[in-house]
Motif scaffolding. Structure first.
Motif, short mmCIF file in Angstrom:
data_model
loop_
_atom_site.label_atom_id
_atom_site.label_comp_id
_atom_site.label_asym_id
_atom_site.label_seq_id
_atom_site.Cartn_x
_atom_site.Cartn_y
_atom_site.Cartn_z
N PRO A 73 31.61 41.20 39.68
CA PRO A 73 32.07 39.81 39.85
C PRO A 73 32.73 39.24 38.60
CG PRO A 73 29.68 39.90 39.63
CD PRO A 73 30.15 41.31 39.75
N ASN A 74 32.65 39.94 37.46
CA ASN A 74 33.30 39.47 36.25
C ASN A 74 34.76 39.91 36.16
OD1 ASN A 74 30.98 38.20 35.07
ND2 ASN A 74 30.17 40.23 34.63
N ASN A 75 35.17 40.78 37.06
CA ASN A 75 36.54 41.27 37.08
C ASN A 75 37.39 40.35 37.95
OD1 ASN A 75 38.99 42.65 37.62
ND2 ASN A 75 37.99 44.64 37.36
N PRO A 76 38.39 39.66 37.40
CA PRO A 76 39.18 38.72 38.21
C PRO A 76 39.83 39.37 39.41
CG PRO A 76 39.67 38.45 35.87
CD PRO A 76 38.82 39.68 35.98
N PHE A 77 40.22 40.64 39.27
CA PHE A 77 40.88 41.31 40.40
C PHE A 77 39.91 41.49 41.57
CE2 PHE A 77 41.96 45.17 42.78
CZ PHE A 77 43.18 44.75 43.32
N HIS A 78 38.66 41.80 41.28
CA HIS A 78 37.68 41.98 42.34
C HIS A 78 37.47 40.67 43.12
CE1 HIS A 78 35.52 45.92 40.97
NE2 HIS A 78 36.84 46.02 40.95
N ILE A 79 37.48 39.55 42.41
CA ILE A 79 37.34 38.26 43.08
C ILE A 79 38.57 37.97 43.92
CG2 ILE A 79 37.03 35.79 42.74
CD1 ILE A 79 34.55 37.54 42.12
N GLN A 80 39.75 38.26 43.39
CA GLN A 80 41.00 38.07 44.12
C GLN A 80 41.00 38.91 45.41
OE1 GLN A 80 44.39 39.23 41.76
NE2 GLN A 80 45.87 38.83 43.38
N LEU A 81 40.57 40.16 45.30
CA LEU A 81 40.52 41.04 46.47
C LEU A 81 39.45 40.58 47.46
CD1 LEU A 81 41.44 43.54 47.98
CD2 LEU A 81 40.03 44.94 46.46
N ALA A 82 38.31 40.13 46.94
CA ALA A 82 37.24 39.64 47.82
C ALA A 82 37.71 38.44 48.63
CB ALA A 82 36.01 39.26 46.99
N GLN A 83 38.48 37.56 48.01
CA GLN A 83 39.01 36.40 48.74
C GLN A 83 39.93 36.84 49.87
OE1 GLN A 83 40.75 34.37 45.37
NE2 GLN A 83 39.03 32.96 45.18
N ALA A 84 40.74 37.88 49.61
CA ALA A 84 41.64 38.38 50.65
C ALA A 84 40.85 39.01 51.79
CB ALA A 84 42.60 39.41 50.05
N VAL A 85 39.79 39.77 51.46
CA VAL A 85 38.96 40.38 52.51
C VAL A 85 38.27 39.30 53.33
CG1 VAL A 85 36.94 41.82 52.95
CG2 VAL A 85 38.60 42.51 51.20
N ASP A 86 37.77 38.27 52.66
CA ASP A 86 37.11 37.16 53.35
C ASP A 86 38.06 36.50 54.35
OD1 ASP A 86 34.64 35.17 53.28
OD2 ASP A 86 36.44 33.94 53.22
N ARG A 87 39.32 36.27 53.95
CA ARG A 87 40.31 35.67 54.85
C ARG A 87 40.58 36.56 56.05
NH1 ARG A 87 42.99 34.49 49.89
NH2 ARG A 87 44.39 36.26 50.21
N ARG A 88 40.69 37.85 55.82
CA ARG A 88 40.97 38.79 56.91
C ARG A 88 39.78 38.91 57.87
NH1 ARG A 88 46.32 39.68 57.85
NH2 ARG A 88 47.41 40.06 55.89
N LEU A 89 38.58 38.88 57.32
CA LEU A 89 37.40 38.93 58.18
C LEU A 89 37.34 37.70 59.08
CD1 LEU A 89 34.68 40.25 55.69
CD2 LEU A 89 35.46 41.41 57.77
#
Length: 335
Positions: A73-89
């Motif tokens: 969760p400290n990696n900004p890219f992981h948060i960016q990708l998680a937000q995209a996955v959340d939107r797609r879900l």
């Protein structure tokens, strides 16, 4: 004191109808008259009714809940990708339960137990550096999709992986074309992506007849600053630095500026991921863009494939990257 949750019984009482009738209307049952459905929807909205997803899954044996476990969760890219996955879900009709507490193997398995207690339909693992055995244990319990560079051998897991080798080659070709030959690589730590990118860098450098220079640390900005200090202790420091991710690269830029060095006149810098800050005019970082929306879509579609029971499915889906040229790279002032 907060008001208790409105129940289905509360809506039924207000509508003067049975619980079963109200439930059918709220589920969108085609057998319910449109005017009745509209009236019940209005009453439910007035009462601030929210469906109990966990209870619904217990009754129907089907669930819309999907766990999203974030490795770093400290990696900004992981948060960016998680937000995209959340939107797609959400767009696919799922409800994501996101976990930021699963950095180590034990915590990840605990999160899976929590998801099982909620009758989750499946889980998406986003870049955790977990042991393959742990990922296998997770897949034995829940339909599982893994996003990351790790090679997952479990037959029931579908992996979504970026093509690290092609991305590194794009970077190196860009730097070679500018005239750089003294190119250093700041790798991360034990992350599979770090190993893949470092190996690809070494291979390309040797193919070009050049000696690789790799420093290992962590995928964070602090290592970027530390790496610059170590590299510039040398009598012949590099004219270009390729960082394993943008987080490291931002640390590199910060330290170079603190040393009074100009980017790209004195040193060119390239990152990997294209996090939002990379495009900031203050950094203007040349980097490799991962398409987070495409990865998210592939992950959700892969989970749907597993849930659908399709026997014909790819076990590993590789995603391409794009080199984004900004102001942090230029021809070297001297060799």
């Amino acid at each position: 004191m907060p008001k208790p949750f409105t129940t289905l019984d509360d809506v039924a009482k207000a509508a003067g109808m049975s619980r079963a009738q109200v439930s059918r209307a709220l589920r969108g049952d085609p057998g319910v008259r449109p005017e009745t459905r509209q009236r019940i929807d209005t009453i439910a909205a007035q009462l601030n009714y929210r469906p109990n997803l966990a209870a619904r899954s217990l009754v129907s044996s089907r669930s819309s809940i999907v766990g999203l476990i974030i490795g770093d969760p400290n990696n900004p890219f992981h948060i960016q990708l998680a937000q995209a996955v959340d939107r797609r879900l959400l767009a696919a009709g799922f409800d994501a339960i996101t976990s930021l507490r699963s950095v180590d193997d034990g915590a990840a398995l605990q999160e899976v137990e929590r998801l099982l207690s909620l009758r989750a339909a499946g889980v998406i693992l986003l870049g955790p550096a977990h042991h393959p055995r742990v990922i296998g244990e997770i897949a034995d319990k829940l339909p599982c999709v893994f996003i990351g560079s790790k090679r997952v051998t479990h037959p029931e897991v579908i992996s979504i992986a970026v093509d690290d080798d092609s991305g590194v080659r794009l970077t190196m070709q860009h730097l070679f074309s500018l005239g750089h030959t003294r190119i250093a690589h700041l790798a991360g730590g034990k992350e599979p992506s770090s190993k893949e990118r470092a190996n690809a860098y070494c291979k390309v450098m040797r193919e070009a007849g050049l000696e690789p220079l790799v420093l290992h640390g962590k995928h964070n900005a602090a290592f970027g600053r530390e790496g610059v200090d170590r590299l510039f202790d040398s009598r012949t420091p590099p004219t270009a630095i390729f960082a394993s991710n943008d987080f490291i690269a931002l640390g590199v830029l910060d330290r170079l500026k603190g040393m009074g060095l100009s980017v790209p006149h004195d040193v060119s810098v390239v990152g990997f991921d294209d996090i939002p800050d990379a495009a900031n005019a203050l950094f203007s970082l040349t980097t490799l863009r991962q398409d987070t929306d495409a990865q998210a879509q592939a992950a959700v579609e892969a989970l749907q494939t597993i849930l659908g029971g399709s026997p014909r499915r790819k076990r590993r889906i590789e995603m391409g990257v794009t080199l984004i040229e900004r102001a942090s790279t230029a021809a070297p002032a001297s060799q």
